[in-house]
Design an enzyme around this catalytic site. Sequence first.
Site, PDB file in Angstrom:
ATOM      1  CB  SER A 154      -7.964   3.803   2.787  1.00  0.00           C
ATOM      2  OG  SER A 154      -7.146   3.135   3.726  1.00  0.00           O
ATOM      3  CE  LYS A 184      -3.805   2.063   2.672  1.00  0.00           C
ATOM      4  NZ  LYS A 184      -4.714   1.864   3.821  1.00  0.00           N
ATOM      5  CB  SER A 195      -8.227   0.822   5.590  1.00  0.00           C
ATOM      6  OG  SER A 195      -8.854   2.053   5.449  1.00  0.00           O
TER       7      SER A 195
HETATM    8  N1  GLN Z   1     -12.896   4.031   6.156  1.00  0.00           N
HETATM    9  C1  GLN Z   1     -12.296   4.459   7.366  1.00  0.00           C
HETATM   10  C2  GLN Z   1     -11.927   5.912   7.286  1.00  0.00           C
HETATM   11  O1  GLN Z   1     -12.246   6.517   6.330  1.00  0.00           O
HETATM   12  C3  GLN Z   1     -11.152   3.582   7.703  1.00  0.00           C
HETATM   13  C4  GLN Z   1      -9.863   4.019   7.124  1.00  0.00           C
HETATM   14  C5  GLN Z   1      -8.726   3.137   7.506  1.00  0.00           C
HETATM   15  O2  GLN Z   1      -8.895   2.090   8.137  1.00  0.00           O
HETATM   16  N2  GLN Z   1      -7.539   3.610   7.198  1.00  0.00           N
HETATM   17  O3  GLN Z   1     -11.321   6.454   8.139  1.00  0.00           O
END
Ligand code: GLN
Length: 472
Positions: A151, A76, A175
Amino acid sequence: MYSFSNITTLHADLKAGKVTCATLVEQAIAAIAEKKHLNAFLEVFEASAKESAKRTDEKIKYGTAGKLAGVIIGLKDNICYKGHKVSASSKILEGFESLYSATVVERLLAEDAIIIGRTNCDEFAMGSSNENSAFGNVLNPINEKCVPGGSSGGAAVAVAAGICHVSLGSDTGGSIRQPASFTGTVGFKPTYGRVSRYGLIAYASSFDQIGPITKTVDDAAIILEVIGGLDKNDNTSSSQKVEEYSKTLLQDKKYKIAYLKECVEAEGLDPEVKVAVLKQMEWLKGQGHSVEAVSFPYLEYLVPTYYVLTTAEASSNLSRFDGIHYGYRSKNATDLESTYKKSRSEGFGKEVKRRIMLGTFVLSAGYYDAYYSKGQKVRRIIHEKTNAILKDFDFILTPSTPGTAFEFGKNSADPIKMYLEDIFTVQANIAGIPAISVPCGNHSNGLPIGLQLMAGYFEESKLLNLASKIAK
Ligand code: GLN
């Protein structure tokens, strides 16, 4: 084209000479080019990947290759790899090259994994659809009109589309698990502290954790054996022993499983997701496990608590991107103050700016007690209730997400709607416990459904054991 099924089979094939690391790298590079429209990769690390392949092919010949020999891994774009670019999918890190490698990268390379490139994600890991990347949307290979989740969207797509064997993602509130659920892959967030965060670009440090996205649970177990463990560069990493997770998968134990009544009865839950999860619970009972409903009265507080606390941490973590130390600097700046202001205003995207402002607000003198401090107290309550359930039960079971992958643009106009995507996943990060999303059938719309299991601190062995049974 070599058809990858899992790491163990790959190793047998490498040993038998059916395929070489050099070929695997060539094929991965070709697959990235062929599937370029999915936009899963931001960059291919061609030279270093070919170099690793050459070295590992030699080692295989002499029988000295490591535990991840020939495993093609996508990183990532928020995990640092020395001498390679990293951008957190943000314009603000334009041109920035890592000065050191993350501990997870060092550990992967020490076991002869091959890092093929960096994968697209939501900017600074903030998002649930990958629509917040400065470098464009990632398409879901199962239905290209739909988001891959976020994400770690590129990471999940890289595995789902068969481009690489394994991806590493980061999970602050879901994410890893949510994109895994949207793409029919396995997404695993270890216990907070199980994996070193050194070299991970921080979003919310007390929630962030690195973990794998894989095709199988067995592969997730092997990856954790390599990346887990104490690291002197991360004081929050744990000295708890790293077990041989992949060996415990064969055990046949009967477990006590709790499902959260409020989750299964949640208003926004897609009826077909509900049916799939209920069916899975029946199957588990048929296998001799007990499955019982428990009440978790704080469901509606999970998302607000998560967003108050993570935005506060983000506003502090992201203050280092000032137009001077890293990457992008505005050309329109005239003095120090305007360098900060203009570089940050031009370099960060809309969602990141929204969260920095929200976080700065909840930490500000007049509002600290009403928001940040209260958020911390609620975190403690959620944490205690979750642990109380896990004292009586081995696992907590929920759907991974309220629905399947949605179409691009569907939630973009309404951040609250987008934030509610995380309703089932944030609990594990708030409490710091391990959680995994495994595929659990398909919706009539053709998209995969994910089932989430959570376990107690450092109980990844048990978690992977049951998850491997479900994901068969
Ligand atoms: N979707 C969540 C957010 O927008 C989780 C993001 C993540 O785990 N990095 O913060």
